[in-house]
Design an enzyme around this catalytic site. Sequence first.
Site, mmCIF file in Angstrom:
data_model
loop_
_atom_site.group_PDB
_atom_site.id
_atom_site.type_symbol
_atom_site.label_atom_id
_atom_site.label_comp_id
_atom_site.label_asym_id
_atom_site.label_seq_id
_atom_site.Cartn_x
_atom_site.Cartn_y
_atom_site.Cartn_z
ATOM 1 N N GLU A 76 -45.751 -24.817 -26.246
ATOM 2 C CA GLU A 76 -44.967 -25.841 -26.919
ATOM 3 C C GLU A 76 -45.372 -27.244 -26.460
ATOM 4 O O GLU A 76 -45.453 -28.155 -27.272
ATOM 5 C CB GLU A 76 -43.469 -25.590 -26.640
ATOM 6 N N ASP A 77 -45.641 -27.399 -25.179
ATOM 7 C CA ASP A 77 -45.791 -28.746 -24.631
ATOM 8 C C ASP A 77 -47.210 -29.123 -24.210
ATOM 9 O O ASP A 77 -47.432 -30.217 -23.714
ATOM 10 C CB ASP A 77 -44.868 -28.929 -23.407
ATOM 11 N N HIS A 116 -40.780 -26.976 -12.643
ATOM 12 C CA HIS A 116 -39.813 -26.279 -13.493
ATOM 13 C C HIS A 116 -40.173 -24.808 -13.718
ATOM 14 O O HIS A 116 -39.376 -23.925 -13.386
ATOM 15 C CB HIS A 116 -39.646 -27.046 -14.815
ATOM 16 N N ASP A 119 -34.582 -20.121 -17.597
ATOM 17 C CA ASP A 119 -35.041 -21.447 -18.024
ATOM 18 C C ASP A 119 -33.825 -22.364 -18.207
ATOM 19 O O ASP A 119 -33.778 -23.484 -17.707
ATOM 20 C CB ASP A 119 -35.812 -21.272 -19.347
ATOM 21 N N HIS A 166 -44.215 -20.468 -19.704
ATOM 22 C CA HIS A 166 -43.309 -20.432 -20.857
ATOM 23 C C HIS A 166 -43.306 -21.714 -21.692
ATOM 24 O O HIS A 166 -42.974 -21.687 -22.866
ATOM 25 C CB HIS A 166 -41.885 -20.048 -20.440
ATOM 26 N N ASP A 206 -4.546 -15.749 -8.354
ATOM 27 C CA ASP A 206 -5.817 -15.075 -8.088
ATOM 28 C C ASP A 206 -6.939 -16.075 -7.797
ATOM 29 O O ASP A 206 -8.094 -15.835 -8.071
ATOM 30 C CB ASP A 206 -6.202 -14.134 -9.233
HETATM 31 MN MN MN Z 1 -38.576 -24.620 -19.867
#
Ligand code: MN
Length: 725
Positions: free
Chosen positions: A81-82, A53, A144, A77, A264
Amino acid sequence: MQALRAIHLEEIIEAVREYQPDAEVDKILGAYAFASAAHKGQVRLSGEPYMSHPMQVAFILTKMKMDPAAIAAALMHDTLEDTEADPAQIRSIFGGEVLLLVEGLTKLSRLTFASKEESQAENVRKMILAMSNDLRVVLIKLADRLHNMRTLDFLPPQKQKFISQETMDIYAPLANRLGLHWIKVELENIAFKYLMPFEYKRIEGLMKERQEELDKFITSLCAQTRDLMLMEKIMGQVSWRFKHFYGIYRKMTEQNLDFDQIYDLIGVRIITNSLLDCYKVLGLVHTKWKPIPGKFKDYIALPKENMYQSIHTTVLTHTGRRVEFQIRSSQMHRNSEDGVAAHFRYKEGKRPPTKDDENFIWVKRLLDLGLSVDNSEEFIDTLKMDLFPNEVYVFTPKQEVKALPAGATPLDFAYGIHTQLGNHFLGALVNGKPVPPDYQLRNGDVVEVLTSNEQHPVRDWLKIAVTSHGRAKIKGYLRNAQKVESLRLGNEIVENELRRHGLDLKAFWTKETMEAAAVALGFKNAEVMLDRIGISSLSAYTVLHKLLPAEKWREVENRRKNYIASVTENLGVRVGDIHDMLIRFAGCCNPVPGDPILGYISAGHGLVIHAKSCPSLKSLEADPERLLEARWETAAKKQLRPVRILIKSLNRPGILARVSAAIAGCEANIASATVTATSAIEGDLDLTVEIEDLNHLQRILETVRGLDGIRSVERIMDARRAEKR
Ligand code: MN
């Protein structure tokens, strides 16, 4: 769901090197190693290693030509958090800049937004931008979200819908506003697929049915157009695009059209080298195909409000299909790309561009430049700007986002929610903790207001509230409360006055007599009259004069003339044979027993005793009807009274000590003293001395005058300190 190809680290490095040959790839390699170790053993719902990811997110960012710091942050990133990763470690290895980006993303990942209202969504988008501090955080967040949307299939249906709705409401418009059109289109299409699977499939089917025919058609149409231009030796680029599924769906529902009525569905864009060539190409197109009446717009001659310039024309082609052509010069094209944000916002919100849009146009320009053009620190710094320096975005306990002016306090927040919430404001919890009343709200704060029915606005709140809305509500409440009070007081004063003269309230103080007196005095109604009495700008006697029949009024007046206020030892006052009046000594002149005095009837505050010589009596422009003769009771007991004395001295040092000794010698007490230097050695000594009576005062003044180095001594009856009542 398209199968996603795995991304390798080498591809990311290569992509970065392409737009920034001298990039610090060590940062990226290090971030990869760090994140891989942190996420070790974690797998995504797709079954892939978790690291796939962040790799995909980083790869998306290379398409936006992001710098190595942003790519490194993208790789890490989700670590804070994880995983067990430590922010201090990130700082020590990668520096504070990368850590700030990762922390920014961590903060955003903790937010969930509940409401779907459009006004809410707008606040949420702004909050995300405001909380990011660095635009790279938003761009990483969008990448993300894009990858999460691409892999949404692996989530349970409930989550798919929730995330898709959030994407539709928040992230697609955000991408659009930042000029990232391709991200917006992809986000919308995927969200559309999960939110309205049936409609999505239908449009997909319709497109597929016509795919072969459309491909053949458009290839031929573009070739013909190029030929036309070639024959006239006009240089330029011809390109085409299909409208995206969600765009088609919206057009069909909003304009109630069938799929085949969407003219269009295919757009052809011609970019020429000059303005003149645009019109030449237009001539060619119109000669070859018939223009549809009413579908021709010359935004070159008449640019749109946001400076967009292009020619739009829809023509009927050889197959009977309608196609829209957009013709513009390369210069106009660049401008329109710059202005994309304002343009789309204008369409979205159906209102003219605002100051915010100008910000976004500028952001778009920055992004267009790309980091490859100028990788200076200066450029990175420009991304770290505060997009909304004048606003702050906070949550209600129900997770709604409220926008407030910067500097707003919880009291402003309360008034922003509801007037009653503000009026009963007791305090607030911010992020679960009590805060001081003047706490300034910060982006992302969760604010919970505590209330009490006993609580009401007070004047001090005006020091706390900063929003004009909150302040207006507080002032309104205070004004109203004051009015209620002054009406009550006005009524009470007249009633007391009538009672005092033994007059029957039921006979003389009725709705009718009240209104009649008010009109006779030139007021709009009785309420205005009572209010004036209540705030002391009208005397009760003036009202009585109009209220009473002539002979009753004469009685009242005669009685009043005979009244003399007698100041007694218990500091009560006697007015004729009435004993229950309040008495105060005026703070301005502080009369002492022996001073000739006057009584001043102040509305609602009883009788104020002034010295006859008090300057403030004149400045009050006292209503003669309110003045009463007053005298000291001969039996008045010795009561200490404060008196102000101003001493001008020639010899400042030590003066206070000498004066105090002298005053103590007169058996008087100094209540307060202020020494002011008027020159190097001269000074003023401002004293408040407690004395028994005028004789006592005279004795003190004489004693002080006799001291060495004293220039003058005088008692002060200072009109500047006059009390208004
Ligand atoms: Mn993520």
